[in-house]
Scaffold this active site. Structure first.
Site: not given
Length: 130
Positions: A41, A44, A59, A90, A93, A99
């Site tokens: 992340c 965090c 994509c 996450c 945090c 998605h």
């Protein structure tokens, strides 16, 4: 709390991770990352996706078929933009990641479609990118 994130993140990072934005497809720095390591992340540092679960979904965003064994990715319904989707975030945090869709490869059948901006890549030699 938002002042903390505004001080720590760039404007784009803040808009995507704290306001559930999306980066333009095929623009993310981590889209073509091929090294072994872990995606964490941006906000965090929680482990999110191991590199061995990354695949090219075509994509425009980094895609993974499984989250890390640390189970740091949460799910919630997202009915924005006239679509019904499942947002991933996450759990540590509450940063918006992207998605998840049920059209990924085996063994999970899941495609976690993640904004590069919401992650940092750490290779085996602790080099950080993203």
């Amino acid at each position: 709390m938002s002042d903390k994130w505004r001080d720590k993140l760039s404007e784009q990072e803040y808009q995507i991770t704290r306001e559930a934005g999306t980066e333009r497809p095929f623009t993310g720095i981590l889209l073509d990352e091929q090294r072994d390591g872990i995606y964490v992340c941006k906000c965090c540092g929680a482990p999110l996706f191991p590199s061995e679960t990354k695949f090219d979904a075509g994509c425009g965003w980094p895609s993974f078929y499984k989250q890390s064994t640390d189970d740091n990715v949460g799910y919630r319904e997202d009915d924005s933009h006239g679509m019904r989707r499942v947002e991933i975030f996450c759990k540590q945090c509450d940063a918006h990641l992207g998605h998840v869709f049920p059209d990924g490869p085996e063994p999970t059948g899941q495609r976690y479609c993640v904004n590069s901006v919401s992650m940092t890549f750490k290779s085996g030699d602790d080099e950080v990118r993203g």
